[in-house]
Design a protein around this motif. Structure first.
Motif, PDB file in Angstrom:
ATOM      1  N   ASP A 169      11.876   3.307  -3.537  1.00  0.00           N
ATOM      2  CA  ASP A 169      11.688   4.678  -2.739  1.00  0.00           C
ATOM      3  C   ASP A 169      10.156   5.266  -3.303  1.00  0.00           C
ATOM      4  OD1 ASP A 169      11.879   6.825  -0.894  1.00  0.00           O
ATOM      5  OD2 ASP A 169      13.445   7.796  -2.485  1.00  0.00           O
ATOM      6  N   ALA A 176       7.630   6.025  -1.887  1.00  0.00           N
ATOM      7  CA  ALA A 176       7.140   7.154  -0.927  1.00  0.00           C
ATOM      8  C   ALA A 176       7.871   8.476  -1.195  1.00  0.00           C
ATOM      9  CB  ALA A 176       7.278   6.826   0.701  1.00  0.00           C
ATOM     10  N   TRP A 225       1.014   1.050   3.450  1.00  0.00           N
ATOM     11  CA  TRP A 225       1.273   1.653   4.865  1.00  0.00           C
ATOM     12  C   TRP A 225       1.888   2.998   4.778  1.00  0.00           C
ATOM     13  CZ3 TRP A 225       3.152  -3.379   7.798  1.00  0.00           C
ATOM     14  CH2 TRP A 225       2.053  -4.188   7.892  1.00  0.00           C
ATOM     15  N   ASP A 226       2.849   3.205   4.038  1.00  0.00           N
ATOM     16  CA  ASP A 226       3.775   4.314   3.712  1.00  0.00           C
ATOM     17  C   ASP A 226       2.784   5.387   3.253  1.00  0.00           C
ATOM     18  OD1 ASP A 226       6.126   3.200   4.644  1.00  0.00           O
ATOM     19  OD2 ASP A 226       6.693   2.670   2.713  1.00  0.00           O
ATOM     20  N   LEU A 227       1.776   5.141   2.414  1.00  0.00           N
ATOM     21  CA  LEU A 227       0.896   6.123   1.797  1.00  0.00           C
ATOM     22  C   LEU A 227      -0.207   6.533   2.795  1.00  0.00           C
ATOM     23  CD1 LEU A 227       0.739   4.812  -1.883  1.00  0.00           C
ATOM     24  CD2 LEU A 227       2.183   6.340  -1.064  1.00  0.00           C
ATOM     25  N   ASP A 236       3.875  -2.646   2.239  1.00  0.00           N
ATOM     26  CA  ASP A 236       4.517  -1.694   3.119  1.00  0.00           C
ATOM     27  C   ASP A 236       4.144  -0.422   2.326  1.00  0.00           C
ATOM     28  OD1 ASP A 236       5.821  -3.297   4.698  1.00  0.00           O
ATOM     29  OD2 ASP A 236       7.513  -3.783   3.630  1.00  0.00           O
ATOM     30  N   LEU A 237       3.940  -0.531   1.044  1.00  0.00           N
ATOM     31  CA  LEU A 237       3.801   0.803   0.233  1.00  0.00           C
ATOM     32  C   LEU A 237       2.502   1.355   0.783  1.00  0.00           C
ATOM     33  CD1 LEU A 237       4.243   2.960  -1.965  1.00  0.00           C
ATOM     34  CD2 LEU A 237       3.324   1.188  -3.643  1.00  0.00           C
TER      35      LEU A 237
END
Length: 499
Positions: free
Chosen positions: A226, A228, A257-259, A254-255
């Motif tokens: 978790d 993000a 993209w999340d940021l 993925d990280l």
């Protein structure tokens, strides 16, 4: 250079979209946008003043007889100069306040615009380029660099004294991998990174726990699952990943993209330290970003360019400092019995020994008395240092305080055994204790000054002095040398670590 910049992290994927309503990252760009605007306004003022001044130098009072054409040309030059600074990324927030890259980009932009001016003048036979280049290029470049330096001093002072103008960093990694990064960032606040928390591997610690790294208590914001959410809770503006292998390729993507929607920068530690950005190149191979690290360039054009700068710099400094050196020689001779100069054996490039010139600052036979003072040694590692060394003469103490005793080393620079900037010239018995890592200091010429000189001199512990020397060896550049020479003036005046 690592003394004033973070070289162990490289841009990986920084989203700069508008911040969400959560407020995360809302302050990340506010200070940098304001700072960049101030710098840009100052640059514009410098250019607007320098260009008309260059016209007056080139044409004198006759410039007013040329009509609107010459002023349109001047206006075009102002716009081109500003555009060169903008397109040369001299306002990139990532270079503010650290390293020599900020100055390098400004200088490159200035030379680029005047190179273009020279080409236009040659093609259209305008007949004005020589006057502009003779005045506007050196004066404008120097004033722009000076203004950047002043702004940078202001920014670093704000960071050190008030903690303002900082990026809030959430470190993602294990305690072991994060230790070096956290310790370096906390101890160099002028870099502009405030470590606000850490996300750790699953199961390594409780969510509400904290970690102590280098005597600093770092709050833990959850685990890798978790990140993000941890960014939101920590109000972080930068995510620094130190355990990329533990996260895995898919999780890293993925990280990133999340940021993107959080207006948060993401940096990744490649696992190597004290390697400067110019030696790093990220190459996409089969969809994977591979970090290519170039070998240090000690030979060829770089070596010739450095030797040329050394020779001309030594000649210029000798011409300027002749009165000081004559006064120092007279003072040494009048103060105590013995020769004016002291010639010590030092180890230089490729472990070759040479005789180093210095003004004598100790009594005759001081080398023989060193063994009797071994119990009073205040140095570190293989160095011998004493703050109140009884062998130092009265004049010698003054010469050492202002580094005047080292000025004769300019003769060593002229004969090629030393450089203006480089590692500290070691004694032969010091080199005998070097391991393979420390021995890399001998891959370049020792210097009259260096990172050790501008970072504390004799007050530095042995390990830090070695790290600074190795960092210089790995990353030296002409612009880096120019920054060190500039900082040397301040270090000499402040007298810190001089004894």
């Amino acid at each position: 250079m690592i003394a004033s910049d973070i070289r162990i992290s490289v841009p990986f994927g920084a989203g700069r979209r508008k911040a969400r309503s959560t407020g995360v990252g809302a302050g990340s760009g506010s200070w940098s946008r304001d700072y960049a605007h101030r710098v840009a306004v100052t640059d514009a003022a410098v250019v607007i003043v320098v260009v008309p001044a260059a016209l007056l130098v080139r044409f004198g009072s006759d410039v007013f007889e040329y009509g609107a054409g010459i002023w349109l040309f001047a206006g075009g030059l102002v716009i081109a100069w500003k555009c060169a600074l903008r397109t040369g990324q001299s306002y990139d927030r990532r270079i503010f306040g650290s390293g020599s890259q900020e100055y390098s980009r400004v200088a490159t932009a200035c030379f680029a615009v005047f190179g273009l001016l020279a080409i236009v003048d040659l093609l259209f036979q305008l007949g004005v380029a020589r006057g502009f280049i003779a005045f506007a290029l050196p004066v404008g470049t120097l004033v722009l660099l000076l203004s950047r330096w002043l702004w940078r001093k202001w920014l670093c002072r704000q960071r050190k004294t008030t903690g303002a103008k900082m990026d809030r960093v959430l470190v993602v990694g294990s305690e072991t991998s994060a230790m070096s990064l956290v310790h370096r960032l906390i101890n160099t606040p002028d870099l502009g990174y405030d470590v606000v928390g850490i996300s750790v591997p699953s199961g390594s610690t409780a969510d509400d726990a904290s970690l102590t790294i280098g005597g600093n208590v770092i709050p833990v914001f959850g685990d890798f699952g978790d990140v993000a959410g941890a960014v939101t809770r920590a109000s972080a503006t930068v995510v620094a990943v130190t355990s990329a292998e533990a996260l895995g390729h898919q999780a890293m993507q993925d990280l990133s993209w999340d940021l993107e929607g959080l207006s948060v920068d993401m940096v990744v530690s490649p696992g190597v330290i004290d390697i400067a950005g110019p030696r790093m190149l990220v190459r996409p191979v089969a969809g994977l970003p591979l970090l290519h690290i170039d070998k240090p360039q000690y030979e060829g054009a770089n070596k010739a360019r450095k030797s040329l700068v050394d020779w001309f710099g030594a000649v210029l400094l000798l011409m300027l400092l002749v009165p000081v050196m004559i006064a120092a020689a007279i003072a040494v001779k009048a103060d105590s019995r013995g020769p004016v100069f002291y010639r010590a054996t030092r180890v230089g490039l490729n472990n070759n020994t040479f005789r180093m010139w210095k003004f004598r600052s100790m009594v005759v036979g001081a080398d023989r008395d060193r063994a009797g003072l071994a119990d009073l040694d205040e140095g570190a590692g293989v160095l011998f240092k004493m703050r109140e060394d009884p062998r130092v003469t009265r004049v010698g103490r003054f010469l050492r305080r202002y580094s005047i005793d080292e000025l004769p080393q300019l003769f060593n620079v002229l004969d090629g055994s030393m450089s203006l900037v480089g590692p500290r010239p070691p004694l032969p018995d010091e080199v005998e204790h070097y391991d393979g890592r420390v021995a890399r200091r001998m891959l370049v010429k020792p210097g009259l000054t260096g990172l050790w000189q501008v970072s504390g001199r004799s007050d530095l512990p042995w390990e830090e002095a070695v790290r600074l020397d190795l960092s210089y060896v790995e990353n030296w550049s002409i612009m880096g040398d120019a920054v060190i020479l500039w900082r040397t003036v301040r270090a000499v005046i402040s007298k810190d670590g001089a004894y």
